[in-house]
Design an enzyme around this catalytic site. Structure first.
Site, mmCIF file in Angstrom:
data_model
loop_
_atom_site.group_PDB
_atom_site.id
_atom_site.type_symbol
_atom_site.label_atom_id
_atom_site.label_comp_id
_atom_site.label_asym_id
_atom_site.label_seq_id
_atom_site.Cartn_x
_atom_site.Cartn_y
_atom_site.Cartn_z
ATOM 1 N N HIS A 33 0.790 -1.163 -0.029
ATOM 2 C CA HIS A 33 -0.003 0.034 -0.082
ATOM 3 C C HIS A 33 0.922 1.050 0.026
ATOM 4 O O HIS A 33 0.175 2.433 0.053
ATOM 5 C CB HIS A 33 -0.911 0.076 1.103
ATOM 6 C CG HIS A 33 -2.114 -1.244 1.319
ATOM 7 N ND1 HIS A 33 -2.705 -1.252 0.196
ATOM 8 C CD2 HIS A 33 -2.526 -1.989 1.986
ATOM 9 C CE1 HIS A 33 -3.612 -2.144 0.420
ATOM 10 N NE2 HIS A 33 -3.459 -2.850 1.449
ATOM 11 N N ASP A 65 -2.818 -10.664 -2.643
ATOM 12 C CA ASP A 65 -3.216 -9.969 -1.510
ATOM 13 C C ASP A 65 -4.618 -9.626 -1.565
ATOM 14 O O ASP A 65 -5.233 -9.318 -2.612
ATOM 15 C CB ASP A 65 -2.487 -8.773 -0.908
ATOM 16 C CG ASP A 65 -2.832 -8.309 0.390
ATOM 17 O OD1 ASP A 65 -2.125 -8.693 1.558
ATOM 18 O OD2 ASP A 65 -3.830 -7.506 0.604
ATOM 19 N N HIS A 95 -6.329 -7.202 -0.832
ATOM 20 C CA HIS A 95 -6.463 -5.651 -1.119
ATOM 21 C C HIS A 95 -5.625 -5.281 -2.192
ATOM 22 O O HIS A 95 -4.741 -5.847 -2.283
ATOM 23 C CB HIS A 95 -5.941 -4.865 0.301
ATOM 24 C CG HIS A 95 -6.388 -5.072 1.712
ATOM 25 N ND1 HIS A 95 -6.056 -6.176 2.339
ATOM 26 C CD2 HIS A 95 -7.566 -4.641 2.187
ATOM 27 C CE1 HIS A 95 -6.946 -6.252 3.321
ATOM 28 N NE2 HIS A 95 -7.750 -5.251 3.286
#
Ligand SMILES: [Zn+2]
Length: 348
Positions: free
Chosen positions: A158, A193, A195
């Site tokens: 992220h 993942d 996300h």
């Protein structure tokens, strides 16, 4: 398969998290490492502590001012009157004309995309050591190993060039990909993942030499909310080199594995010299973040598919949160991966 882990990363054990106006315990807890290490141990995979990489290895994807911020933020924070135990921003730049700020509070807002990646006293050293694991795994693959695994905590996908977010500080997978580029003309990053790997996408969005592919829960109603949609395909030289495959949060094995096939087809067309796998295990149905409903058998089959693609591969640990199931999620994926890899090697 060589596996890299640095015990110093356990000194990063963040507390703060804010969701729907409620302060909660941060999900990126040091105990995750113990559950993942148990998975490696169950497969009789031993871990090696990586050496320390020079800061230049991080500057391939991160800005100097971001690295300086991470290094100095906690000390600066503690100089403020009535400072809390962790650096957590409460102001954020929004205007297109924003100027780089001067105070530590405003710098925290500049360099942190949300409140879920707090910086504690030891976070910088932990982040450095997590990146060291990714770098050591990359160097093993560059030296001829077929695959290497990096147990990175905190996770990385992220974080963009200079904004940390979503439990991530340094983007370990991006650092690995940049390092692989020193030996390969084309490198792919495959992010499974639950996300969207928004930081990784952002870093390589305008580049055609690093393909980024991410399969994740539909960001319409899931973190990171603002990116991860199918129409984000890259820009400039990177147009066509970013693939997002968002899936509903009800997704089970069949649809998830079909998306993995789709991504692997795109990666095969790209024909990379090496692959970075951003291995999040939070797709599993027992994960507390409730993103998808993939089973252990689904993880095992994903491992088989990715191994069968046959690329020299750096596996970088991303998410997968606190549940006793986390250990079996890692062993499921890796047993599928290694099981498919060994016959492939014997054929060669
Ligand atoms: Zn995740």
């Amino acid at each position: 398969m060589k596996c890299f882990y640095a015990p110093e990363t356990e000194t990063h054990d963040p507390i703060f998290r804010l969701t729907y106006g409620k302060i909660q315990r941060n999900a990126e807890q040091a105990e995750r490492a113990k559950l993942l290490l148990a998975g490696l141990d169950a497969l009789s995979l031993s871990v090696t502590e990586p050496g320390r990489a020079p800061i230049a290895a991080l500057e391939t994807v991160h800005t100097k001012r971001f690295l300086k911020f991470l290094e100095t933020a906690w000390d600066e924070w503690q100089k403020q009157p009535d400072a809390g135990p962790e650096v957590v921003p409460n102001v954020f730049p929004r205007a297109a004309t924003s100027s780089y700020p001067h105070t530590i509070l405003a710098k925290a807002g500049w360099h942190m995309g949300d409140t879920s990646a707090p910086i504690g006293q030891h976070s910088w050293q932990a982040a450095l050591r997590a990146a060291d694991c990714a770098i050591a795994a990359t160097d093993a693959v560059l030296a001829g190993d077929d695959t290497a695994y990096a147990l990175c905590r905190p996770a990385g996908h992220h974080t963009s060039a200079e904004i940390a977010a979503g439990h991530c500080l340094l983007n370990n997978a991006a650092i690995a990909a940049a390092r692989l580029r020193t030996a390969h003309d084309r490198v792919a990053i495959f992010d499974i993942d639950v996300h969207h790997g928004n930081g990784t996408q952002d870093i390589f969005y305008d580049r055609g030499d690093v393909l980024t592919a991410s399969i994740h829960a539909d960001p319409t109603d899931y973190y990171p909310f603002f990116t991860g949609f199918a129409d984000e395909t890259g820009s400039g030289n990177g147009e066509g080199y970013n693939l997002n495959l968002p899936l509903p949060r009800t997704t089970t094995d069949a649809a998830w594995l079909a998306a993995i096939d789709t991504a692997l087809d795109r990666i095969a067309t790209f024909n990379p010299g090496a692959l970075v796998l951003s291995l999040g295990l939070d797709t599993h149905e027992d994960d507390p973040l409730l993103g998808m409903k993939v089973s252990w058998d689904g993880l095992r089959r994903a491992g088989e598919k990715i191994a069968a693609a046959g690329y020299p591969t750096v596996i970088v640990q991303e998410g997968g949160y606190l549940t006793p199931s986390l250990t079996t999620s890692l062993t499921s994926f890796l047993s599928g991966y290694l099981g498919a890899k060994i016959p492939a090697l014997e054929r060669n």
